[in-house]
Design a protein around this motif. Structure first.
Motif, mmCIF file in Angstrom:
data_model
loop_
_atom_site.group_PDB
_atom_site.id
_atom_site.type_symbol
_atom_site.label_atom_id
_atom_site.label_comp_id
_atom_site.label_asym_id
_atom_site.label_seq_id
_atom_site.Cartn_x
_atom_site.Cartn_y
_atom_site.Cartn_z
ATOM 1 N N ARG A 25 0.831 -1.209 0.000
ATOM 2 C CA ARG A 25 0.000 0.000 0.000
ATOM 3 C C ARG A 25 0.859 1.251 0.000
ATOM 4 N NH1 ARG A 25 -3.107 -2.824 3.597
ATOM 5 N NH2 ARG A 25 -2.163 -1.763 5.380
ATOM 6 N N ARG A 26 1.939 1.241 0.772
ATOM 7 C CA ARG A 26 2.820 2.414 0.860
ATOM 8 C C ARG A 26 3.568 2.674 -0.435
ATOM 9 N NH1 ARG A 26 4.332 0.363 6.078
ATOM 10 N NH2 ARG A 26 6.284 -0.399 5.209
ATOM 11 N N THR A 27 3.912 1.624 -1.139
ATOM 12 C CA THR A 27 4.730 1.793 -2.341
ATOM 13 C C THR A 27 3.928 1.848 -3.625
ATOM 14 O OG1 THR A 27 5.071 -0.587 -2.542
ATOM 15 C CG2 THR A 27 6.715 0.664 -1.300
ATOM 16 N N LYS A 28 2.646 1.572 -3.546
ATOM 17 C CA LYS A 28 1.814 1.554 -4.756
ATOM 18 C C LYS A 28 1.679 2.971 -5.296
ATOM 19 C CE LYS A 28 -2.434 -0.475 -6.449
ATOM 20 N NZ LYS A 28 -3.651 -1.175 -6.064
ATOM 21 N N LYS A 29 2.025 3.129 -6.532
ATOM 22 C CA LYS A 29 1.937 4.425 -7.192
ATOM 23 C C LYS A 29 1.026 4.295 -8.398
ATOM 24 C CE LYS A 29 6.576 5.879 -5.978
ATOM 25 N NZ LYS A 29 7.892 6.226 -6.481
ATOM 26 N N GLU A 30 0.370 5.371 -8.697
ATOM 27 C CA GLU A 30 -0.442 5.438 -9.903
ATOM 28 C C GLU A 30 0.512 5.525 -11.083
ATOM 29 O OE1 GLU A 30 -4.275 5.775 -11.717
ATOM 30 O OE2 GLU A 30 -3.919 5.791 -9.585
ATOM 31 N N LEU A 31 0.487 4.523 -11.939
ATOM 32 C CA LEU A 31 1.388 4.528 -13.086
ATOM 33 C C LEU A 31 0.793 5.374 -14.200
ATOM 34 C CD1 LEU A 31 2.479 0.782 -13.167
ATOM 35 C CD2 LEU A 31 3.718 2.727 -12.241
ATOM 36 N N SER A 32 1.518 6.367 -14.584
ATOM 37 C CA SER A 32 1.068 7.262 -15.639
ATOM 38 C C SER A 32 2.118 7.272 -16.738
ATOM 39 C CB SER A 32 0.887 8.673 -15.077
ATOM 40 O OG SER A 32 0.648 9.586 -16.123
ATOM 41 N N PRO A 33 1.681 7.343 -17.988
ATOM 42 C CA PRO A 33 2.667 7.400 -19.075
ATOM 43 C C PRO A 33 3.294 8.784 -19.224
ATOM 44 C CG PRO A 33 0.465 7.501 -19.971
ATOM 45 C CD PRO A 33 0.316 7.275 -18.484
ATOM 46 N N PHE A 34 2.820 9.766 -18.448
ATOM 47 C CA PHE A 34 3.279 11.142 -18.594
ATOM 48 C C PHE A 34 4.249 11.530 -17.485
ATOM 49 C CE2 PHE A 34 -0.997 10.887 -20.334
ATOM 50 C CZ PHE A 34 -0.768 11.295 -21.638
ATOM 51 N N LEU A 35 5.341 12.161 -17.875
ATOM 52 C CA LEU A 35 6.287 12.753 -16.933
ATOM 53 C C LEU A 35 6.392 14.226 -17.294
ATOM 54 C CD1 LEU A 35 9.125 10.066 -16.983
ATOM 55 C CD2 LEU A 35 7.572 10.541 -15.096
ATOM 56 N N THR A 36 6.380 15.088 -16.287
ATOM 57 C CA THR A 36 6.469 16.518 -16.530
ATOM 58 C C THR A 36 7.464 17.137 -15.567
ATOM 59 O OG1 THR A 36 4.144 16.577 -17.213
ATOM 60 C CG2 THR A 36 5.153 18.676 -16.641
ATOM 61 N N ILE A 37 8.402 17.877 -16.113
ATOM 62 C CA ILE A 37 9.366 18.646 -15.330
ATOM 63 C C ILE A 37 9.336 20.056 -15.906
ATOM 64 C CG2 ILE A 37 11.760 18.917 -14.579
ATOM 65 C CD1 ILE A 37 10.581 16.255 -13.635
ATOM 66 N N GLY A 38 8.699 20.965 -15.195
ATOM 67 C CA GLY A 38 8.576 22.332 -15.689
ATOM 68 C C GLY A 38 7.921 22.343 -17.060
ATOM 69 N N PRO A 39 8.581 22.950 -18.059
ATOM 70 C CA PRO A 39 8.008 23.031 -19.401
ATOM 71 C C PRO A 39 8.216 21.776 -20.253
ATOM 72 C CG PRO A 39 10.091 24.169 -19.369
ATOM 73 C CD PRO A 39 9.834 23.707 -17.954
ATOM 74 N N LEU A 40 8.894 20.765 -19.685
ATOM 75 C CA LEU A 40 9.225 19.555 -20.431
ATOM 76 C C LEU A 40 8.222 18.459 -20.118
ATOM 77 C CD1 LEU A 40 11.413 18.338 -22.340
ATOM 78 C CD2 LEU A 40 12.545 17.507 -20.275
ATOM 79 N N LYS A 41 7.625 17.881 -21.161
ATOM 80 C CA LYS A 41 6.639 16.821 -20.997
ATOM 81 C C LYS A 41 7.049 15.621 -21.840
ATOM 82 C CE LYS A 41 2.871 20.103 -20.228
ATOM 83 N NZ LYS A 41 3.500 20.563 -19.067
ATOM 84 N N LEU A 42 6.927 14.429 -21.253
ATOM 85 C CA LEU A 42 7.287 13.198 -21.933
ATOM 86 C C LEU A 42 6.107 12.244 -21.838
ATOM 87 C CD1 LEU A 42 10.569 11.275 -21.781
ATOM 88 C CD2 LEU A 42 8.518 10.094 -21.069
ATOM 89 N N ASN A 43 5.739 11.654 -22.981
ATOM 90 C CA ASN A 43 4.680 10.653 -23.013
ATOM 91 C C ASN A 43 5.332 9.316 -23.347
ATOM 92 O OD1 ASN A 43 2.584 8.883 -23.758
ATOM 93 N ND2 ASN A 43 1.289 10.574 -24.426
ATOM 94 N N ALA A 44 5.360 8.410 -22.354
ATOM 95 C CA ALA A 44 6.035 7.120 -22.529
ATOM 96 C C ALA A 44 5.310 6.212 -23.508
ATOM 97 C CB ALA A 44 6.180 6.429 -21.181
ATOM 98 N N GLU A 45 3.999 6.378 -23.651
ATOM 99 C CA GLU A 45 3.240 5.522 -24.578
ATOM 100 C C GLU A 45 3.482 5.896 -26.028
ATOM 101 O OE1 GLU A 45 -0.868 5.646 -23.373
ATOM 102 O OE2 GLU A 45 -0.518 4.246 -21.721
ATOM 103 N N THR A 46 3.429 7.183 -26.326
ATOM 104 C CA THR A 46 3.590 7.624 -27.716
ATOM 105 C C THR A 46 5.044 7.934 -28.066
ATOM 106 O OG1 THR A 46 3.217 9.964 -27.176
ATOM 107 C CG2 THR A 46 1.269 8.625 -27.723
ATOM 108 N N LYS A 47 5.919 7.904 -27.052
ATOM 109 C CA LYS A 47 7.353 8.198 -27.226
ATOM 110 C C LYS A 47 7.563 9.618 -27.756
ATOM 111 C CE LYS A 47 8.447 3.914 -26.216
ATOM 112 N NZ LYS A 47 8.092 3.567 -24.873
ATOM 113 N N GLN A 48 6.759 10.548 -27.255
ATOM 114 C CA GLN A 48 6.877 11.941 -27.673
ATOM 115 C C GLN A 48 7.395 12.786 -26.524
ATOM 116 O OE1 GLN A 48 2.681 12.205 -29.038
ATOM 117 N NE2 GLN A 48 3.589 13.214 -30.828
#
Length: 137
Positions: A25-48
């Motif tokens: 329960r403590r380590t379970k994270k919602e897995l999202s294909p999106f990573l965002t750092i400031g103005p930078l966005k990465l979509n792991a599914e579409t590789k964009q």
């Protein structure tokens, strides 16, 4: 080494099961294909990859490096960690990683005002957005 719980002998199986479920329960994270750092966005599914709404075309190795750095942000990632993540246990040319980081900087940082990929001499690399001044909204 990452341990956050322990159990002493003798123990009951029901106690072990309860502790395992608590750790999960403590380590379970919602897995999202999106990573965002400031103005930078990465979509792991579409590789964009996008920065400030503009798509950045990154080669497959650069994408893996960027994804790993973003997933560890704002922490520093060592050369050894990156090489193991990208190439596994296969040995690579000594400058292969440095060349890929240089190429990423050309694509992700150079055309823009603020630098996101940071080198920490002797430690490794990190990716992070500059924090706003206290007076800014």
């Amino acid at each position: 080494m990452g341990a956050d719980d322990y159990i002493v002998k003798p123990f009951s199986l029901s106690e072990l099961l309860l502790r395992i479920n608590a750790v999960l329960r403590r380590t379970k994270k919602e897995l999202s294909p999106f990573l965002t750092i400031g103005p930078l966005k990465l979509n792991a599914e579409t590789k964009q990859v996008f920065r400030d709404g503009k798509e950045i075309r990154v080669n497959p190795t650069g994408f893996k490096i960027l994804q790993f750095l973003m997933s560890k942000s704002p922490n520093i990632v060592s050369r050894e960690e990156l090489e193991k993540e990208i190439w596994g246990f296969n040995r690579v040319a000594s400058d292969a990683l440095r060349a890929q980081i240089h190429l990423l900087r050309q694509l992700v940082d150079k055309p823009f005002e603020k630098q996101l990929i940071h080198t920490r001499q002797g430690f490794g690399w990190s990716i992070k957005a500059e924090e706003k001044d206290a007076g800014e909204n």
